[in-house]
Design a protein around this motif. Structure first.
Motif, PDB file in Angstrom:
ATOM      1  N   MET A   1       0.895  -1.266   0.039  1.00  0.00           N
ATOM      2  CA  MET A   1      -0.189   0.021  -0.050  1.00  0.00           C
ATOM      3  C   MET A   1       0.774   1.180   0.082  1.00  0.00           C
ATOM      4  N   GLU A   2       2.042   1.301   0.835  1.00  0.00           N
ATOM      5  CA  GLU A   2       2.800   2.547   0.921  1.00  0.00           C
ATOM      6  C   GLU A   2       3.498   2.706  -0.492  1.00  0.00           C
TER       7      GLU A   2
ATOM      8  N   SER B   1       2.818   1.319  -3.436  1.00  0.00           N
ATOM      9  CA  SER B   1       2.085   1.877  -4.519  1.00  0.00           C
ATOM     10  C   SER B   1       1.391   3.102  -4.434  1.00  0.00           C
ATOM     11  N   GLN B   2       1.265   3.726  -3.367  1.00  0.00           N
ATOM     12  CA  GLN B   2       0.769   4.925  -3.046  1.00  0.00           C
ATOM     13  C   GLN B   2       1.623   6.084  -3.648  1.00  0.00           C
ATOM     14  N   LYS B   3       2.972   5.809  -3.345  1.00  0.00           N
ATOM     15  CA  LYS B   3       3.859   6.764  -3.549  1.00  0.00           C
ATOM     16  C   LYS B   3       4.121   6.891  -5.187  1.00  0.00           C
TER      17      LYS B   3
ATOM     18  N   ILE C   1       1.778   5.717  -7.330  1.00  0.00           N
ATOM     19  CA  ILE C   1       0.496   6.450  -7.859  1.00  0.00           C
ATOM     20  C   ILE C   1       0.404   7.901  -7.693  1.00  0.00           C
ATOM     21  N   ASN C   2       1.007   8.549  -6.557  1.00  0.00           N
ATOM     22  CA  ASN C   2       0.954  10.076  -6.543  1.00  0.00           C
ATOM     23  C   ASN C   2       2.105  10.542  -7.794  1.00  0.00           C
TER      24      ASN C   2
ATOM     25  N   THR D   1       2.390   8.451   3.910  1.00  0.00           N
ATOM     26  CA  THR D   1       1.649   9.023   2.819  1.00  0.00           C
ATOM     27  C   THR D   1       2.811   9.830   1.796  1.00  0.00           C
TER      28      THR D   1
END
Length: 386
Positions: free
Chosen positions: A268-269, A271-273, A275-276, A356
């Motif tokens: 999750m961490e 992938s989120q970076k 994706i950002n 985040t």
């Protein structure tokens, strides 16, 4: 034989078939005693073959022309033919002058005869605008040939009619802030009646003032457009950032797959970076859209102002130019220091400790100026359109 061919034949010598001329001596039309016309050169040739060398026998009816003392120049010129030659030459010169004008879909000052022609002249007698071609065509007749024209830049400013007396020109402008009338434009009668003791100025003075302010606004828009394009290359930087991100889209997807397979716990961490980073494209796209919209507004506003200035419809500028929209649009176009984001490595994504990750592009741009900054800078508040 058509009319053009008959006219051409009438202007030729029937003996040598050479055209008559009003300037070339040997081709000048000469009238014989019998009424027939031949050229000067043929008259001399017929004189030389005569028995007495002092007469000419007409080759058409055999009558003899004498008593011209053996000098062909004593024979009368046929001025009817000479007039036709001169008229033909003038028509040819006029046809050469009238060149087909360029077709414009949206001319700044449309031609009165053809709205798709750009006007270059203003006829002071007709009081309308013409392009060069249409002006020469319309004024080719003798009745209109004495009309005087001036360049379109010297066209007089169009004035309003008095709202209360439509048959009178509004020569005055009420500059009184406490005036309660529906329109500040008025004629002499209204000035003495409805605007008594009000501060009044002539409409010519008001027009000059508005023309200077519109010209200053046009220069400001030019300067702002140049800055928006050149200062820091903001628009070009935005396009480059978007292109770079689009080129790396496939690689981003591959890295997302690798993260899902090998780093489930930090999926999750990580992938989120990533994706950002990918979604930062939309930030650049928003900047690009704002800049392009601002430049389009500047381009349209410049064209509207140029039309008002060249058409001399300065007193009607409020009907054409949306000043509040210009101010709002200009404030949206501001300098943004855009820096292309580097593609994050796999190690940077894996070792991220932030819950985040922040991959948004830096935005150190100064706060936008107040809405009224440009208005105050160029004294736009002085405008008073009705």
């Amino acid at each position: 034989m058509n009319q053009s061919a008959q006219k051409k034949e009438a202007l030729e010598c029937k003996i040598c078939i050479n055209p008559f001329s009003d300037t070339i001596e040997s081709n000048i039309p000469r009238i014989l005693g019998c009424g027939h016309t031949i050229c000067h050169s043929c008259a001399e040739s017929l004189q030389k073959v005569s028995l007495d060398k002092f007469s000419i026998r007409c080759p058409f009816d055999r009558q003899i022309t004498a008593n011209f003392y053996g000098n062909v120049e004593k024979l009368l010129r046929n001025y009817a033919i000479i007039d036709l030659i001169q008229a033909r030459n003038e028509e040819a010169d006029r046809a050469e002058e009238i060149k087909a004008p360029e077709i414009c879909e949206d001319p700044i000052v449309p031609c009165y005869e053809n709205p798709k022609h750009e006007s270059t002249k203003y006829c002071q007698a007709c009081e309308v605008d013409f392009c060069e071609s249409c002006f020469l065509s319309v004024h080719s007749s003798k009745i209109l040939s004495n009309h005087q024209s001036v360049p379109i830049s010297e066209k007089p400013i169009r004035r309003q009619n008095c709202p209360n007396h439509p048959d009178s020109i509004a020569d005055h402008f009420c500059d009184d802030v406490n005036c309660k009338t529906t329109s500040p434009f008025c004629c002499e009668t209204c000035r003495q009646d409805l605007h008594k003791d009000h501060a009044m100025i002539l409409t010519e003075v008001k027009a000059d003032k508005l023309e200077r302010e519109l010209t200053d606004l046009l220069k400001a828009l030019d300067s702002f457009a140049i800055q928006a394009i050149q200062r820091g290359g903001t628009l070009d930087k935005t396009k480059i950032c978007i292109q770079n991100i689009e080129n790396l889209e496939a690689e981003c997807q591959n890295m997302l797959t690798a993260i899902e397979e090998h780093f489930e716990r930090k999926k999750m961490e990580a992938s989120q970076k990533l994706i950002n980073f990918r979604d930062s494209k939309f930030i650049y796209m928003e900047n690009k859209e704002a800049i392009e919209n601002g430049l389009e507004l500047i381009k349209k506003s410049k064209m509207d102002i140029v039309k008002v200035l060249k058409r001399k419809e300065i007193l009607f500028a409020d009907e054409t130019i949306d000043f509040e929209k210009i101010y709002y649009g200009l404030n949206r176009v501001k300098h943004v220091d855009l820096v292309p984001l580097p593609m994050p490595t796999l190690e940077e994504i894996i070792n991220s400790n932030s819950s985040t990750p922040s991959s948004a592009p830096p935005n150190d741009s100064p706060a936008p100026p107040p809405t009224r900054t440009l208005r105050d800078l160029f004294s736009f508040s002085k405008f008073r359109f009705f």
